[in-house]
Design an enzyme around this catalytic site. Structure first.
Site, PDB file in Angstrom:
ATOM      1  N   LYS A 206      10.220  89.787  80.781  1.00  9.77           N
ATOM      2  CA  LYS A 206       9.178  90.292  81.673  1.00  9.77           C
ATOM      3  C   LYS A 206       7.786  90.060  81.085  1.00  9.77           C
ATOM      4  O   LYS A 206       6.867  89.616  81.764  1.00  9.77           O
ATOM      5  CB  LYS A 206       9.402  91.786  81.936  1.00  9.77           C
ATOM      6  CG  LYS A 206       8.643  92.331  83.133  1.00  9.77           C
ATOM      7  CD  LYS A 206       9.149  93.736  83.462  1.00  9.77           C
ATOM      8  CE  LYS A 206       8.515  94.259  84.738  1.00  9.77           C
ATOM      9  NZ  LYS A 206       9.049  95.574  85.105  1.00  9.77           N
ATOM     10  N   ARG A 268      16.778  96.623  83.861  1.00 12.03           N
ATOM     11  CA  ARG A 268      18.195  96.963  84.079  1.00 12.03           C
ATOM     12  C   ARG A 268      18.564  96.977  85.554  1.00 12.03           C
ATOM     13  O   ARG A 268      19.729  97.158  85.894  1.00 12.03           O
ATOM     14  CB  ARG A 268      18.518  98.297  83.421  1.00 12.03           C
ATOM     15  CG  ARG A 268      17.637  99.446  83.842  1.00 12.03           C
ATOM     16  CD  ARG A 268      17.802 100.642  82.890  1.00 12.03           C
ATOM     17  NE  ARG A 268      16.891 101.743  83.191  1.00 12.03           N
ATOM     18  CZ  ARG A 268      15.633 101.815  82.786  1.00 12.03           C
ATOM     19  NH1 ARG A 268      15.107 100.815  82.094  1.00 12.03           N
ATOM     20  NH2 ARG A 268      14.886 102.861  83.068  1.00 12.03           N
ATOM     21  N   GLU A 353      19.878 104.199  79.520  1.00  9.92           N
ATOM     22  CA  GLU A 353      18.464 103.851  79.371  1.00  9.92           C
ATOM     23  C   GLU A 353      17.630 104.506  80.467  1.00  9.92           C
ATOM     24  O   GLU A 353      16.459 104.834  80.262  1.00  9.92           O
ATOM     25  CB  GLU A 353      18.271 102.327  79.407  1.00  9.92           C
ATOM     26  CG  GLU A 353      16.882 101.877  78.998  1.00  9.92           C
ATOM     27  CD  GLU A 353      16.770 100.380  78.770  1.00  9.92           C
ATOM     28  OE1 GLU A 353      17.032  99.935  77.638  1.00  9.92           O
ATOM     29  OE2 GLU A 353      16.439  99.652  79.731  1.00  9.92           O
ATOM     30  N   LYS A 512      11.139  99.241  68.281  1.00  3.12           N
ATOM     31  CA  LYS A 512      10.601  97.881  68.376  1.00  3.12           C
ATOM     32  C   LYS A 512       9.295  97.765  67.601  1.00  3.12           C
ATOM     33  O   LYS A 512       9.044  96.785  66.900  1.00  3.12           O
ATOM     34  CB  LYS A 512      10.391  97.506  69.849  1.00  3.12           C
ATOM     35  CG  LYS A 512      11.688  97.235  70.599  1.00  3.12           C
ATOM     36  CD  LYS A 512      11.485  97.183  72.098  1.00  3.12           C
ATOM     37  CE  LYS A 512      10.626  96.035  72.543  1.00  3.12           C
ATOM     38  NZ  LYS A 512      10.546  95.936  74.016  1.00  3.12           N
TER      39      LYS A 512
END
Length: 548
Positions: A206, A268, A353, A512
């Site tokens: 993305k 997702r 998630e 991350k």
């Protein structure tokens, strides 16, 4: 905003849960021979039997009352109308627009989403047909034979799960491969047997900054250019799916080979978009459209069916009942169809998630359980692995059993054996077997009293383990699309009822960010002094061991 626990339906359910924990489903079935008729839903190609849950009509009516009190209907309308219900990121949630058959304009931030989606689908169809028919040539002029999809998370799990599930429908015009792990072993083993001049890479990100995806993409470029001796070959062997076309073009991908993503589609929930290019390339665009149509059919059911006959609503409410009120900590996804071997992993990401959160929309910490941990495996494999735990552990694990009436690969006797186990397991999990029955059975088999006394307690199954049974007529693009969409809407309803935001994933970001800074330390000479002593020494050990 008022607490969910202050709702009258919530209070009723809390009290009901205390009473239901002392009941057994065997008694509920004995009291009501029409239980299946009351607690099942039959759609044209899909059946949901939820009668093997610790519920009665009063329980379900109160759960439906909870859905009304939490305004599921209103929030559902907001989602489909493109309102920005993802409050923490100020975004609409419109994955449903990707498969919408209606051509009525849907405007978000001045953009006609309907037209944008239609345009991208037309671009996808043209691209897919060019590749599959051999018109798209690699740097040497040869046709493309292999597709390598590079992505991670939603850019990988959805497409890979679908292509695996629908492999029977592929005509093998191209071979599709997936690379998601930044561990170099995966991309090396994937590329080893392939011919660079015949490979097309789809880089799906993305932001076009995702560390794992971009690391793999750079390795793919090195592999390609090492074979072609020409950096311009990238233009003929790479396409991108992204919301950041600037980064993709800087990477070397032509503007016309970039497919759009939108900020109103979460990763997702994105397999219906150009993230699904690998699906369409594998199956052909007509089959991809059947997948979209099946999902849209479930969307219409979700919009129009009353709560009492609404499959996603009921699935969500049962999850809330079993988890928040009855205290289940996890839920198993158990497909009895080889084609669905990746479904548990896909649904694990989709639900955990989305709803693995602990604060409300207002940022207030909740003091009730939200959603269970999701795990699972193919049913037959699971029977010889973890079903012992499902049957006799003191932790109750609700489970979804998913099967098909017709096999896509009928081999005499196989499907009947498979489905015999499918039906037997839900019955056994519910009914169990008590000590008296065990003793009578062992006595009938001629066992000695001493043996019976020794073994009987070990053979007791308490039962009363809740299950949902989902039966598809056959695994095909349309039914799979409906099944996936049903779980998507289940997740949405869960979030509304539990008052948590299902469409952000801030929990993914912290690790991350830390990984990016630690990577610099692993590649450099110094170690930052802001780590805890464990992390600092682990990094030090890693670096020293690598040197030696």
């Amino acid at each position: 905003m008022s607490s969910r626990q202050s709702l009258s339906s919530w209070k009723k359910l809390t009290q009901m849960a205390l009473e239901k924990k002392s009941q057994h489903m065997n008694d509920l079935f004995a009291q009501d021979s029409k239980r299946f008729d009351k607690f099942s839903i039959k759609l044209p190609k899909l059946l949901l039997d939820y009668s093997k849950n610790l519920i009665d009509s009063e329980t379900m009516n109160t759960l439906f009352e909870l859905a009304h009190e939490t305004d599921v209907t209103g929030w559902r309308a907001k989602m489909f109308d493109g309102e920005k219900i993802n409050k923490t990121e100020d975004r609409a949630v419109l994955h449903t627009a990707l498969r919408r058959t209606s051509e009525t304009p849907l405007i978000v931030d001045g953009e006609n989403v309907t037209e944008s989606v239609k345009s991208q689908l037309e671009k996808m169809e043209s691209f897919v047909n060019n590749v599959r028919e051999g018109h798209w040539k690699g740097y040497s002029g040869k046709r493309i034979t292999d597709i390598v999809n590079i992505g991670v998370g939603g850019s990988n799990l959805g497409p890979q799960m679908v292509t695996e599930a629908l492999k029977h429908y592929s005509d093998n015009s191209v071979n599709v491969h997936y690379v998601s792990n930044v561990d170099g072993a995966q991309i090396v083993e994937t590329l080893r047997p392939l011919e660079p001049e015949k490979v097309l890479f789809i880089v799906s990100s993305k932001t076009f900054t995702t560390t794992e995806t971009m690391t793999n993409a750079r390795t793919a470029i090195k592999w390609l250019t090492a074979a072609s001796f020409d950096e311009s070959a990238v233009a003929k062997h790479f396409v991108a799916v992204t919301a950041n076309s600037t980064n993709a073009m800087a990477f070397g991908i032509k503007k016309e080979n970039i497919f759009d993503m939108w900020d109103w589609v979460g990763g997702r929930f994105s397999l219906w978009s150009a993230i699904g290019l690998a699906i369409a390339l594998d199956l052909g665009f007509d089959k991809f459209k059947e997948l979209l149509a099946g999902a849209d059919e479930m969307d219409q059911h979700f919009i129009n069916a009353p709560f009492e006959q609404n499959m996603p609503v009921i699935m969500a409410l049962l999850s809330v009942w079993n988890t928040t009120f009855l205290g289940a900590k996890s839920q198993a996804i158990l497909p009895y169809d080889q084609t669905l071997h990746m479904l548990a992993a896909y649904l694990q990401q989709a639900e955990m998630e989305s709803n693995g959160k602990s604060v409300t929309w207002d940022g207030v910490e909740v003091d009730y359980a939200t959603v269970p941990s999701i795990w699972g495996e193919l049913g037959i494999n699971g029977q010889h692995a973890f079903y012992q735990y499902l049957h006799q552990s003191n932790n109750v694990v609700p489970a979804d059993f998913i099967g098909s009436v017709e096999s896509v690969t009928p081999v005499k006797g196989h499907h009947e054996t498979l489905m015999a186990n499918f039906f037997a397991q839900t019955q056994a999990l519910m009914t169990g077997v008590n000590e008296q029955q065990v003793r009578e059975d062992l006595k009938a088999k001629g066992r000695t009293p001493e043996y019976i006394d020794k073994v009987a307690p070990h053979k007791v199954h308490k039962g009363n383990r809740p299950t949902n049974t989902i039966l598809l007529k056959r695994i095909d693009p349309a039914t799979l699309g409906s099944l996936i969409a049903a779980y998507e809407h289940k997740i949405f309803v869960q979030g509304i009822v539990l008052q948590i935001c299902s469409f952000d994933q801030w929990g993914v970001e912290l690790g991350k960010g830390l990984a990016a800074s630690i990577q610099e330390e692993l590649e450099g000479k110094t170690i930052a002094d802001n780590h805890d002593c464990s992390t600092e020494n682990l990094i030090h050990y890693y670096k020293q061991t690598k040197i030696n």
